[in-house]
Write a protein that holds these residues in place. Structure first.
Motif, short mmCIF file in Angstrom:
data_model
loop_
_atom_site.label_atom_id
_atom_site.label_comp_id
_atom_site.label_asym_id
_atom_site.label_seq_id
_atom_site.Cartn_x
_atom_site.Cartn_y
_atom_site.Cartn_z
N GLU A 54 -17.92 -69.15 52.68
CA GLU A 54 -17.16 -68.49 53.74
C GLU A 54 -16.35 -67.31 53.20
N THR A 55 -15.83 -67.45 52.00
CA THR A 55 -14.99 -66.41 51.43
C THR A 55 -15.80 -65.20 50.97
N TRP A 56 -16.92 -65.44 50.30
CA TRP A 56 -17.61 -64.34 49.63
C TRP A 56 -18.93 -63.90 50.26
N ILE A 57 -19.64 -64.77 50.92
CA ILE A 57 -21.00 -64.44 51.37
C ILE A 57 -21.09 -64.25 52.88
N GLU A 58 -20.40 -65.06 53.63
CA GLU A 58 -20.59 -65.09 55.09
C GLU A 58 -20.42 -63.71 55.75
N ILE A 64 -8.45 -65.78 39.84
CA ILE A 64 -8.59 -66.95 38.96
C ILE A 64 -7.31 -67.77 39.02
N ALA A 65 -6.16 -67.11 38.97
CA ALA A 65 -4.87 -67.82 39.05
C ALA A 65 -4.76 -68.56 40.38
N LEU A 66 -5.14 -67.91 41.47
CA LEU A 66 -5.11 -68.57 42.78
C LEU A 66 -6.06 -69.77 42.83
N GLU A 67 -7.22 -69.61 42.24
CA GLU A 67 -8.19 -70.71 42.23
C GLU A 67 -7.66 -71.90 41.45
N LYS A 68 -7.01 -71.64 40.31
CA LYS A 68 -6.42 -72.72 39.52
C LYS A 68 -5.31 -73.43 40.31
N ILE A 83 -19.07 -61.29 43.86
CA ILE A 83 -20.46 -61.75 44.06
C ILE A 83 -21.29 -61.42 42.82
N GLN A 84 -21.13 -60.21 42.33
CA GLN A 84 -21.88 -59.79 41.15
C GLN A 84 -21.59 -60.70 39.96
N ALA A 85 -20.32 -61.03 39.77
CA ALA A 85 -19.92 -61.81 38.61
C ALA A 85 -20.29 -63.29 38.72
N LEU A 86 -20.24 -63.86 39.93
CA LEU A 86 -20.38 -65.31 40.04
C LEU A 86 -21.60 -65.81 40.82
N TYR A 87 -22.10 -65.03 41.76
CA TYR A 87 -23.08 -65.60 42.68
C TYR A 87 -24.47 -64.97 42.66
N SER A 103 -25.66 -71.12 51.97
CA SER A 103 -24.61 -72.02 52.47
C SER A 103 -24.83 -73.46 52.00
N ARG A 104 -26.08 -73.81 51.71
CA ARG A 104 -26.38 -75.15 51.20
C ARG A 104 -26.27 -75.22 49.68
N MET A 105 -26.29 -74.07 49.01
CA MET A 105 -26.23 -74.04 47.55
C MET A 105 -24.80 -73.95 47.03
N MET A 106 -23.88 -73.50 47.86
CA MET A 106 -22.52 -73.20 47.43
C MET A 106 -21.53 -74.09 48.19
N SER A 107 -20.32 -74.16 47.66
CA SER A 107 -19.28 -74.86 48.41
C SER A 107 -19.01 -74.07 49.69
N SER A 108 -18.56 -74.76 50.72
CA SER A 108 -18.32 -74.07 51.99
C SER A 108 -17.23 -73.03 51.84
N LEU A 109 -16.20 -73.32 51.03
CA LEU A 109 -15.12 -72.35 50.83
C LEU A 109 -15.65 -71.08 50.15
#
Length: 144
Positions: free
Chosen positions: A19-23, A90-94, A47-51, A10-16
Motif C-alpha cells: 500500500e505504501t510503495w506500489i499501490e 529506516i528510523a521510522l521503520e525501526k 522501490i528501486q532499492a528494495l522491491y 500484493s500477494r508477494m509483499m506485506s500489505s503495508l
C-alpha cells in the motif's frame, strides 16, 4: 496488465509495504520495456532499492517473459536528499517494529489477565454458592 502485476505483488509483499510503495504506481509498456510511473522520487528510489526483484518476478509471471523495467518519477532527488530520506524511513521503520513488538507484548499480558479474571470469577461464584447454601434454613427432624 499493470493491475495484474500489482495483484501478484500484493500477494508477494506485506500489505503495508504494498500500500505504501506500489499501490499508487501506474505503468506503461513499450515493446519489451515496462515503465513504472512513481508519484515521487522517494517512492522511485525506495522501490528501486528494495522491491525490484519482486517486480521483476511479478512482471515475468504476468507477461511470461523478462522485460526491461524503468522507473520514472517527477523531480528527482539528489543522492544526499535520498540518503537523508532513506535514513529517516529506516528510523521510522525501526520505531514501527518496536511499537508492534510492544503492542504484541501488551496483548499477551491482557490475555493472561483475562484468564486470571476468569479464574477469580469462578472462585467468586463458587464462594457465593457456598455462602448461599449455608444461609438456607436447616430443617431438623426430631424423633420422639
Amino acid at each position: 496488465m499493470w493491475s495484474e502485476v500489482k495483484n501478484v505483488l500484493s500477494r508477494m509483499m506485506s500489505s503495508l509495504a504494498f500500500e505504501t510503495w506500489i499501490e499508487g504506481t501506474t505503468a506503461t509498456m513499450e515493446d519489451d520495456k515496462v515503465i513504472i510511473h512513481c508519484t515521487n522520487p522517494l517512492q522511485k528510489n525506495w522501490i528501486q532499492a528494495l522491491y525490484m526483484p519482486h517486480i521483476e518476478q511479478a512482471i515475468e509471471k504476468v507477461y511470461r517473459k523478462r522485460m526491461i523495467i524503468q522507473l520514472e518519477a517527477p523531480h528527482e532527488l539528489s543522492d544526499e536528499q535520498f540518503m537523508r530520506m532513506w535514513n529517516y524511513m529506516i528510523a521510522l521503520e525501526k520505531q514501527t517494529w518496536n511499537l508492534e513488538a510492544r503492542v504484541t507484548k501488551v496483548e499477551r499480558q491482557m490475555e493472561e489477565i483475562k484468564k486470571e479474571v476468569a479464574q477469580l470469577q469462578e472462585r467468586t461464584d463458587f464462594l457465593e454458592r457456598l455462602l448461599s447454601a449455608e444461609e438456607q434454613p436447616v430443617s431438623k427432624t426430631y424423633i420422639h
